[in-house]
Design a protein around this motif. Structure first.
Motif, mmCIF file in Angstrom:
data_model
loop_
_atom_site.group_PDB
_atom_site.id
_atom_site.type_symbol
_atom_site.label_atom_id
_atom_site.label_comp_id
_atom_site.label_asym_id
_atom_site.label_seq_id
_atom_site.Cartn_x
_atom_site.Cartn_y
_atom_site.Cartn_z
ATOM 1 N N LEU A 1 0.762 -1.087 -0.189
ATOM 2 C CA LEU A 1 0.052 0.078 -0.009
ATOM 3 C C LEU A 1 1.010 1.229 -0.171
ATOM 4 O O LEU A 1 0.676 2.180 -0.742
ATOM 5 C CB LEU A 1 -0.944 -0.042 1.276
ATOM 6 C CG LEU A 1 -1.921 1.175 1.386
ATOM 7 C CD1 LEU A 1 -2.772 1.297 0.132
ATOM 8 C CD2 LEU A 1 -2.585 0.965 2.619
ATOM 9 N N ALA A 2 1.719 1.017 0.667
ATOM 10 C CA ALA A 2 2.941 2.358 0.854
ATOM 11 C C ALA A 2 3.384 2.602 -0.672
ATOM 12 O O ALA A 2 3.366 3.738 -1.094
ATOM 13 C CB ALA A 2 4.056 2.011 1.900
ATOM 14 N N GLU A 3 3.993 1.403 -1.027
ATOM 15 C CA GLU A 3 4.604 1.567 -2.546
ATOM 16 C C GLU A 3 3.371 2.186 -3.322
ATOM 17 O O GLU A 3 3.788 3.138 -4.273
ATOM 18 C CB GLU A 3 5.036 0.247 -2.968
ATOM 19 C CG GLU A 3 6.338 -0.263 -2.065
ATOM 20 C CD GLU A 3 6.707 -1.703 -2.538
ATOM 21 O OE1 GLU A 3 6.270 -2.242 -3.526
ATOM 22 O OE2 GLU A 3 7.710 -2.083 -1.979
ATOM 23 N N ARG B 1 3.626 5.428 -5.533
ATOM 24 C CA ARG B 1 3.627 5.393 -7.011
ATOM 25 C C ARG B 1 2.645 6.175 -7.620
ATOM 26 O O ARG B 1 2.825 6.972 -8.662
ATOM 27 C CB ARG B 1 3.161 3.926 -7.610
ATOM 28 C CG ARG B 1 3.087 3.710 -8.910
ATOM 29 C CD ARG B 1 4.404 4.183 -9.886
ATOM 30 N NE ARG B 1 4.243 3.848 -11.360
ATOM 31 C CZ ARG B 1 5.019 4.337 -12.104
ATOM 32 N NH1 ARG B 1 6.204 5.243 -11.575
ATOM 33 N NH2 ARG B 1 4.713 3.937 -13.570
ATOM 34 N N ILE B 2 1.332 6.321 -6.829
ATOM 35 C CA ILE B 2 0.339 7.328 -7.234
ATOM 36 C C ILE B 2 0.938 8.748 -7.082
ATOM 37 O O ILE B 2 0.804 9.529 -8.200
ATOM 38 C CB ILE B 2 -0.961 7.135 -6.079
ATOM 39 C CG1 ILE B 2 -1.365 5.942 -6.427
ATOM 40 C CG2 ILE B 2 -1.833 8.246 -6.147
ATOM 41 C CD1 ILE B 2 -2.812 5.257 -5.512
ATOM 42 N N ALA B 3 1.673 8.799 -6.204
ATOM 43 C CA ALA B 3 2.520 10.251 -5.819
ATOM 44 C C ALA B 3 3.094 10.636 -7.060
ATOM 45 O O ALA B 3 3.271 11.685 -7.521
ATOM 46 C CB ALA B 3 3.200 10.521 -4.664
ATOM 47 N N GLU C 1 2.870 13.282 -9.955
ATOM 48 C CA GLU C 1 3.891 14.462 -10.323
ATOM 49 C C GLU C 1 4.186 14.361 -11.741
ATOM 50 O O GLU C 1 4.290 15.323 -12.477
ATOM 51 C CB GLU C 1 4.923 14.070 -9.687
ATOM 52 C CG GLU C 1 6.227 15.148 -9.760
ATOM 53 C CD GLU C 1 7.192 14.624 -8.943
ATOM 54 O OE1 GLU C 1 8.386 15.509 -9.092
ATOM 55 O OE2 GLU C 1 7.528 13.725 -8.260
ATOM 56 N N GLU C 2 4.016 13.020 -12.340
ATOM 57 C CA GLU C 2 4.439 13.031 -13.844
ATOM 58 C C GLU C 2 3.178 13.519 -14.640
ATOM 59 O O GLU C 2 3.391 14.204 -15.655
ATOM 60 C CB GLU C 2 4.665 11.550 -13.920
ATOM 61 C CG GLU C 2 5.866 10.919 -13.744
ATOM 62 C CD GLU C 2 5.924 9.459 -14.105
ATOM 63 O OE1 GLU C 2 5.031 8.882 -14.471
ATOM 64 O OE2 GLU C 2 6.857 9.027 -13.526
ATOM 65 N N LEU C 3 1.973 13.422 -13.960
ATOM 66 C CA LEU C 3 0.897 13.910 -14.748
ATOM 67 C C LEU C 3 0.787 15.241 -14.834
ATOM 68 O O LEU C 3 0.709 16.120 -15.717
ATOM 69 C CB LEU C 3 -0.637 13.550 -13.788
ATOM 70 C CG LEU C 3 -1.887 14.053 -14.599
ATOM 71 C CD1 LEU C 3 -1.935 13.372 -16.201
ATOM 72 C CD2 LEU C 3 -3.072 13.061 -13.566
ATOM 73 N N ALA C 4 1.500 16.114 -13.573
ATOM 74 C CA ALA C 4 1.433 17.517 -13.696
ATOM 75 C C ALA C 4 2.663 17.733 -14.666
ATOM 76 O O ALA C 4 2.537 19.026 -15.206
ATOM 77 C CB ALA C 4 1.964 17.924 -12.174
ATOM 78 N N VAL C 5 3.597 17.198 -14.677
ATOM 79 C CA VAL C 5 4.788 17.246 -15.346
ATOM 80 C C VAL C 5 4.106 17.351 -17.028
ATOM 81 O O VAL C 5 4.428 18.383 -17.848
ATOM 82 C CB VAL C 5 5.914 16.767 -15.315
ATOM 83 C CG1 VAL C 5 6.941 16.786 -16.571
ATOM 84 C CG2 VAL C 5 6.490 16.865 -13.935
#
Length: 336
Positions: A88-90, A94-96, A100-104
């Protein structure tokens, strides 16, 4: 009067004592009976209690085993929960990252028109490169199909050649068998003619596929020079060989092998002055026979001389008769 009363009083007391004692005994018997009955029922109850206690012990053992299994399951579940928490932490990480990649990516979408044109040109260049690679791939597939056809043709040719090789091998084996048969027939005729020419002699015999002369027929003691009698016997052999030479097929590369053998006795002092060992004596005798046959017209290319010393006796023993048999010259008609 006083005595009579005393006696009478004693007599009156005794029956009462007996009655009291009887009553006491009866009471004791009743009490003992009650005690026995109580003991019986108490034993039955104790047996039942023991049975129930064993059953409870078995239940406790089963519960302890179930508890152990439950604890093991609990441990596995705790490990699984820990693993799931890590996953879940991974996943959250990964979601984070994806956020971030989506923002980029959003920032890239909002780039300037020049960047969009550059990206479009790059996309067209990549499409052209892909088209070129597809064309090359098609050409490679065509070459692969051509190579596959060539491979199939080569395999078919290989099968054909294999069949031809097997056919040639069969024919070669048949030809070799015929040659062996022809040579065997020639050898048989040679032996028969030689036996007739030499007559029945004890010192000349056939051993397997060899004609054996005792050395004493051809040579003197410790000598490699042919005796007069030896020349006469070898002349008969040469005449027979020359007579059947024309009957041997020309394609058979035949030879007459002449093998010299010595007996097992070491050379004497006088003989050692002439020859170093039985090897040398047996080889010299074989060479003398070959040279004489050559002088009688036998082609030298059909003759071979070999010396074996004392190492291949025909018979065991060191008596004079055995030594004479082992001291010999052998003739073998064979293929080169």
């Amino acid at each position: 009067m006083a005595r009579r009363r005393s006696r009478g009083g004693d007599a009156a007391i005794w029956p009462g004592f007996v009655d009291g004692l009887s009553s006491l005994i009866l009471v004791l018997m009743v009490v003992l009976s009650l005690f026995v009955v109580a003991q019986f029922y108490l034993g039955e109850e104790l047996t039942q209690k023991d049975t129930e206690l064993n059953s409870l012990r078995a239940q406790i053992a089963k519960l302890a085993e179930d508890l152990g299994l439950a604890r093991a399951d609990k441990t596995r579940l705790e490990l699984r929960i820990a693993t799931l928490e890590d996953e879940l932490a991974e996943g959250e990480a990964r979601i984070a990252q994806l956020t971030e990649e989506l923002a980029v990516a959003g920032s890239a979408i909002a780039a300037s028109a020049e960047e969009l044109e550059a990206e479009k040109a790059l996309t067209e260049e990549q499409a052209s490169e892909i088209a070129t690679l597809n064309a090359q791939l098609a050409a490679l597939r065509k070459q692969l199909a051509s190579l596959q056809e060539a491979l199939e043709a080569a395999e078919a040719k290989d099968l054909e050649q294999q069949a031809q090789i097997e056919n040639l091998s069969t024919r070669l084996n048949a030809a070799l068998a015929r040659k062996v048969q022809e040579l065997a027939e020639v050898r048989s005729r040679f032996f028969e003619a030689l036996r007739e020419a030499l007559g029945d002699r004890d010192d000349i015999r056939v051993v397997g596929d060899r004609f054996v002369f005792e050395s004493d027929v051809l040579f003197g003691s410790c000598s490699a020079s042919l005796s007069a009698q030896g020349r006469i016997e070898l002349k008969k052999l040469a005449d027979v060989l020359l007579e059947i030479r024309g009957q041997i097929p020309s394609e058979i590369a035949w030879i007459l092998r002449v093998d010299g053998h010595a007996d097992q006795e070491p050379l004497g002092p006088a003989c050692r002055l002439l020859y170093d060992s039985n090897w040398h004596l047996s080889a010299e005798r074989a060479i003398s026979v070959v040279q004489y046959l050559e002088s009688q017209g036998v082609p030298p290319k059909r003759l071979v001389a070999a010396g074996f010393g004392e190492h291949q006796p025909l018979v065991p023993g060191r008596d004079p008769a055995s030594l004479a048999i082992n001291r010999r010259i052998e003739f073998k008609l064979t293929e080169r």
